[in-house]
Motif scaffolding. Sequence first.
Motif, PDB file in Angstrom:
ATOM      1  N   LEU A  57       0.815  -1.214   0.000  1.00 22.74           N
ATOM      2  CA  LEU A  57       0.000   0.000   0.000  1.00 22.74           C
ATOM      3  C   LEU A  57       0.852   1.269   0.000  1.00 22.74           C
ATOM      4  CD1 LEU A  57      -2.661  -1.057   2.660  1.00 22.74           C
ATOM      5  CD2 LEU A  57      -3.021  -0.894   0.195  1.00 22.74           C
ATOM      6  N   GLY A  58       2.103   1.175   0.443  1.00 25.91           N
ATOM      7  CA  GLY A  58       2.979   2.337   0.608  1.00 25.91           C
ATOM      8  C   GLY A  58       3.814   2.607  -0.631  1.00 25.91           C
ATOM      9  N   PRO A  59       4.917   3.356  -0.451  1.00 21.88           N
ATOM     10  CA  PRO A  59       5.459   3.785   0.844  1.00 21.88           C
ATOM     11  C   PRO A  59       4.714   4.991   1.411  1.00 21.88           C
ATOM     12  CG  PRO A  59       6.829   4.624  -0.924  1.00 21.88           C
ATOM     13  CD  PRO A  59       5.772   3.772  -1.581  1.00 21.88           C
ATOM     14  N   PHE A  60       5.003   5.260   2.688  1.00 24.33           N
ATOM     15  CA  PHE A  60       4.383   6.359   3.398  1.00 24.33           C
ATOM     16  C   PHE A  60       5.465   7.345   3.848  1.00 24.33           C
ATOM     17  CE2 PHE A  60       1.872   2.534   3.906  1.00 24.33           C
ATOM     18  CZ  PHE A  60       0.588   2.958   3.588  1.00 24.33           C
ATOM     19  N   GLY A  61       5.035   8.546   4.216  1.00 16.79           N
ATOM     20  CA  GLY A  61       5.967   9.538   4.729  1.00 16.79           C
ATOM     21  C   GLY A  61       6.198   9.348   6.211  1.00 16.79           C
ATOM     22  N   SER A  62       5.241   9.819   7.038  1.00 19.37           N
ATOM     23  CA  SER A  62       5.364   9.746   8.490  1.00 19.37           C
ATOM     24  C   SER A  62       4.350   8.754   9.052  1.00 19.37           C
ATOM     25  CB  SER A  62       5.122  11.122   9.119  1.00 19.37           C
ATOM     26  OG  SER A  62       6.110  12.044   8.704  1.00 19.37           O
ATOM     27  N   GLN A  79       9.844  -0.002   8.232  1.00 18.68           N
ATOM     28  CA  GLN A  79       9.969  -0.665   6.938  1.00 18.68           C
ATOM     29  C   GLN A  79       9.172   0.030   5.839  1.00 18.68           C
ATOM     30  OE1 GLN A  79       9.471  -5.025   7.098  1.00 18.68           O
ATOM     31  NE2 GLN A  79       9.577  -4.867   9.319  1.00 18.68           N
ATOM     32  N   VAL A  80       8.159   0.818   6.229  1.00 17.91           N
ATOM     33  CA  VAL A  80       7.244   1.367   5.211  1.00 17.91           C
ATOM     34  C   VAL A  80       7.195   2.891   5.202  1.00 17.91           C
ATOM     35  CG1 VAL A  80       5.822  -0.723   5.270  1.00 17.91           C
ATOM     36  CG2 VAL A  80       5.214   1.199   6.740  1.00 17.91           C
ATOM     37  N   CYS A  81       7.847   3.554   6.160  1.00 20.78           N
ATOM     38  CA  CYS A  81       7.835   5.019   6.233  1.00 20.78           C
ATOM     39  C   CYS A  81       9.224   5.569   5.930  1.00 20.78           C
ATOM     40  CB  CYS A  81       7.389   5.488   7.619  1.00 20.78           C
ATOM     41  SG  CYS A  81       5.678   5.062   8.015  1.00 20.78           S
ATOM     42  N   ARG A  82       9.271   6.674   5.214  1.00 17.07           N
ATOM     43  CA  ARG A  82      10.541   7.219   4.754  1.00 17.07           C
ATOM     44  C   ARG A  82      11.052   8.371   5.608  1.00 17.07           C
ATOM     45  NH1 ARG A  82       8.524   8.196  -1.351  1.00 17.07           N
ATOM     46  NH2 ARG A  82       6.908   9.189  -0.087  1.00 17.07           N
ATOM     47  N   GLU A  83      10.162   9.095   6.303  1.00 15.50           N
ATOM     48  CA  GLU A  83      10.573  10.339   6.944  1.00 15.50           C
ATOM     49  C   GLU A  83      10.665  10.248   8.469  1.00 15.50           C
ATOM     50  OE1 GLU A  83       7.682  13.121   5.614  1.00 15.50           O
ATOM     51  OE2 GLU A  83       8.095  12.747   3.484  1.00 15.50           O
ATOM     52  N   ARG A  84       9.557   9.890   9.121  1.00 16.71           N
ATOM     53  CA  ARG A  84       9.504   9.945  10.578  1.00 16.71           C
ATOM     54  C   ARG A  84       8.615   8.837  11.092  1.00 16.71           C
ATOM     55  NH1 ARG A  84       6.462  14.367  14.261  1.00 16.71           N
ATOM     56  NH2 ARG A  84       5.113  14.299  12.449  1.00 16.71           N
ATOM     57  N   VAL A  85       9.016   8.238  12.215  1.00 19.49           N
ATOM     58  CA  VAL A  85       8.232   7.210  12.888  1.00 19.49           C
ATOM     59  C   VAL A  85       8.081   7.634  14.343  1.00 19.49           C
ATOM     60  CG1 VAL A  85       8.221   4.836  13.699  1.00 19.49           C
ATOM     61  CG2 VAL A  85       8.895   5.338  11.354  1.00 19.49           C
ATOM     62  N   THR A  86       6.840   7.699  14.819  1.00 16.25           N
ATOM     63  CA  THR A  86       6.558   8.148  16.179  1.00 16.25           C
ATOM     64  C   THR A  86       5.782   7.068  16.915  1.00 16.25           C
ATOM     65  OG1 THR A  86       6.466  10.460  15.462  1.00 16.25           O
ATOM     66  CG2 THR A  86       5.453   9.936  17.581  1.00 16.25           C
ATOM     67  N   GLY A  87       6.178   6.811  18.147  1.00 15.41           N
ATOM     68  CA  GLY A  87       5.426   5.921  19.011  1.00 15.41           C
ATOM     69  C   GLY A  87       4.798   6.710  20.141  1.00 15.41           C
ATOM     70  N   VAL A  88       3.532   6.438  20.447  1.00 17.80           N
ATOM     71  CA  VAL A  88       2.868   7.126  21.547  1.00 17.80           C
ATOM     72  C   VAL A  88       2.286   6.077  22.491  1.00 17.80           C
ATOM     73  CG1 VAL A  88       0.652   7.344  20.313  1.00 17.80           C
ATOM     74  CG2 VAL A  88       1.214   8.940  22.162  1.00 17.80           C
ATOM     75  N   ASP A  89       2.481   6.292  23.791  1.00 15.30           N
ATOM     76  CA  ASP A  89       1.969   5.354  24.790  1.00 15.30           C
ATOM     77  C   ASP A  89       1.784   6.105  26.098  1.00 15.30           C
ATOM     78  OD1 ASP A  89       1.923   2.044  24.811  1.00 15.30           O
ATOM     79  OD2 ASP A  89       2.067   2.933  26.808  1.00 15.30           O
ATOM     80  N   ILE A  90       0.872   5.616  26.928  1.00 14.19           N
ATOM     81  CA  ILE A  90       0.619   6.261  28.213  1.00 14.19           C
ATOM     82  C   ILE A  90       1.616   5.815  29.272  1.00 14.19           C
ATOM     83  CG2 ILE A  90      -0.965   4.541  29.180  1.00 14.19           C
ATOM     84  CD1 ILE A  90      -2.720   6.939  30.090  1.00 14.19           C
ATOM     85  N   SER A  91       2.316   4.705  29.039  1.00  9.02           N
ATOM     86  CA  SER A  91       3.237   4.147  30.024  1.00  9.02           C
ATOM     87  C   SER A  91       4.653   4.649  29.787  1.00  9.02           C
ATOM     88  CB  SER A  91       3.217   2.615  29.961  1.00  9.02           C
ATOM     89  OG  SER A  91       4.312   2.080  30.683  1.00  9.02           O
ATOM     90  N   ALA A  92       5.166   5.425  30.736  1.00  7.26           N
ATOM     91  CA  ALA A  92       6.539   5.905  30.634  1.00  7.26           C
ATOM     92  C   ALA A  92       7.529   4.746  30.679  1.00  7.26           C
ATOM     93  CB  ALA A  92       6.827   6.895  31.767  1.00  7.26           C
ATOM     94  N   GLY A  93       7.197   3.701  31.443  1.00  5.56           N
ATOM     95  CA  GLY A  93       8.090   2.552  31.526  1.00  5.56           C
ATOM     96  C   GLY A  93       8.235   1.831  30.203  1.00  5.56           C
ATOM     97  N   MET A  94       7.133   1.642  29.496  1.00  4.13           N
ATOM     98  CA  MET A  94       7.196   0.971  28.195  1.00  4.13           C
ATOM     99  C   MET A  94       7.986   1.807  27.198  1.00  4.13           C
ATOM    100  SD  MET A  94       5.446  -1.934  28.483  1.00  4.13           S
ATOM    101  CE  MET A  94       4.471  -2.464  27.074  1.00  4.13           C
ATOM    102  N   LEU A  95       7.784   3.123  27.213  1.00  7.17           N
ATOM    103  CA  LEU A  95       8.519   3.999  26.308  1.00  7.17           C
ATOM    104  C   LEU A  95      10.016   3.955  26.602  1.00  7.17           C
ATOM    105  CD1 LEU A  95       6.098   7.050  26.361  1.00  7.17           C
ATOM    106  CD2 LEU A  95       6.510   5.552  24.402  1.00  7.17           C
ATOM    107  N   ALA A 108      17.628   5.346   7.992  1.00  6.94           N
ATOM    108  CA  ALA A 108      16.324   5.012   8.571  1.00  6.94           C
ATOM    109  C   ALA A 108      15.548   6.289   8.868  1.00  6.94           C
ATOM    110  CB  ALA A 108      16.521   4.208   9.856  1.00  6.94           C
ATOM    111  N   PRO A 109      14.203   6.210   8.941  1.00  9.34           N
ATOM    112  CA  PRO A 109      13.421   7.391   9.318  1.00  9.34           C
ATOM    113  C   PRO A 109      13.725   7.805  10.758  1.00  9.34           C
ATOM    114  CG  PRO A 109      12.036   5.434   9.270  1.00  9.34           C
ATOM    115  CD  PRO A 109      13.347   5.037   8.679  1.00  9.34           C
ATOM    116  N   ARG A 110      13.503   9.074  11.070  1.00  6.29           N
ATOM    117  CA  ARG A 110      13.720   9.596  12.411  1.00  6.29           C
ATOM    118  C   ARG A 110      12.734   8.944  13.377  1.00  6.29           C
ATOM    119  NH1 ARG A 110      12.648  14.295  11.261  1.00  6.29           N
ATOM    120  NH2 ARG A 110      10.809  14.904  12.471  1.00  6.29           N
ATOM    121  N   MET A 111      13.203   8.579  14.571  1.00  5.63           N
ATOM    122  CA  MET A 111      12.377   7.906  15.573  1.00  5.63           C
ATOM    123  C   MET A 111      12.054   8.867  16.707  1.00  5.63           C
ATOM    124  SD  MET A 111      12.194   4.590  14.579  1.00  5.63           S
ATOM    125  CE  MET A 111      12.109   3.498  15.995  1.00  5.63           C
TER     126      MET A 111
END
Length: 249
Positions: A57-62, A79-95, A108-111
């Motif tokens: 379906l991609g590629p995708f940007g962010s 694997q499918v985004c070229r620019e930026r990859v963001t993770g969001v979670d409520i748990s500070a420990g998991m992050l 690689a895209p910015r994390m």
Amino acid sequence: MLRRMFAPEGPTFRELAVQALSSVEHGYDLLAPKFDHTPFRTPESVLAPVSRALRELGPFGSGLDLCCGTGAGMDVLRQVCRERVTGVDISAGMLAVGRARETVPARAPRMEWVRADARALPFGPVFDLVVSFGAFGHFLPGERPGLFAQVRSVLRPGGRFAFPIAAPSRPGSAAYWMLAGFDAVMRVRNALWHPPFVMYYRPFRLSDVRAELARAGFAVRLHALPELGRRPDGSPRCRLVVATRAEAV
């Protein structure tokens, strides 16, 4: 599953009990150091077919991994985004665990890792793709319309929201009774103990979810994930839901 749960690297029964009697946020903070050694982490057998479908379906940007945990979905997005990859979670420990295990190959895209509640995302419409793996049981059915509206608000026009969903277990099967029993235990726990720990997976039904996504302003298509097998009637055991943000609700 039990062998993996109680493997030397995984949590002990006591640790799981303490987690289960905590809030969702604090429980995952406690579990985070050993989360990747439990069956709760989305396995590669699911991640790989989703990656394959999204590459088509991609590629995708962010991209955004909603309720990212320690970052299983982040690996898919890289694997499918070229620019930026963001993770969001409520748990500070998991992050924190996700950041620590992060390895960024060349080109690689910015994390990014962001602590936030998925019901109040701190982003504008900046993403082309949002994914989520195994998180929807932490939201009550009445919260889903608001959650889907939040996802739509962070997608650019034409952006996609993708997540795998398994076919329901056959009534009377071992999997059916296991899920029913787990759901019952969680309801009893939450009736007797506070704060609640929301983890109800049985109410997340495809027909309801499709209707809610449509009302939130998405056009929904389903993609079979044949790598995960078929049911006796020939239908896929797991599909990828791909909801595209429409121009107007």
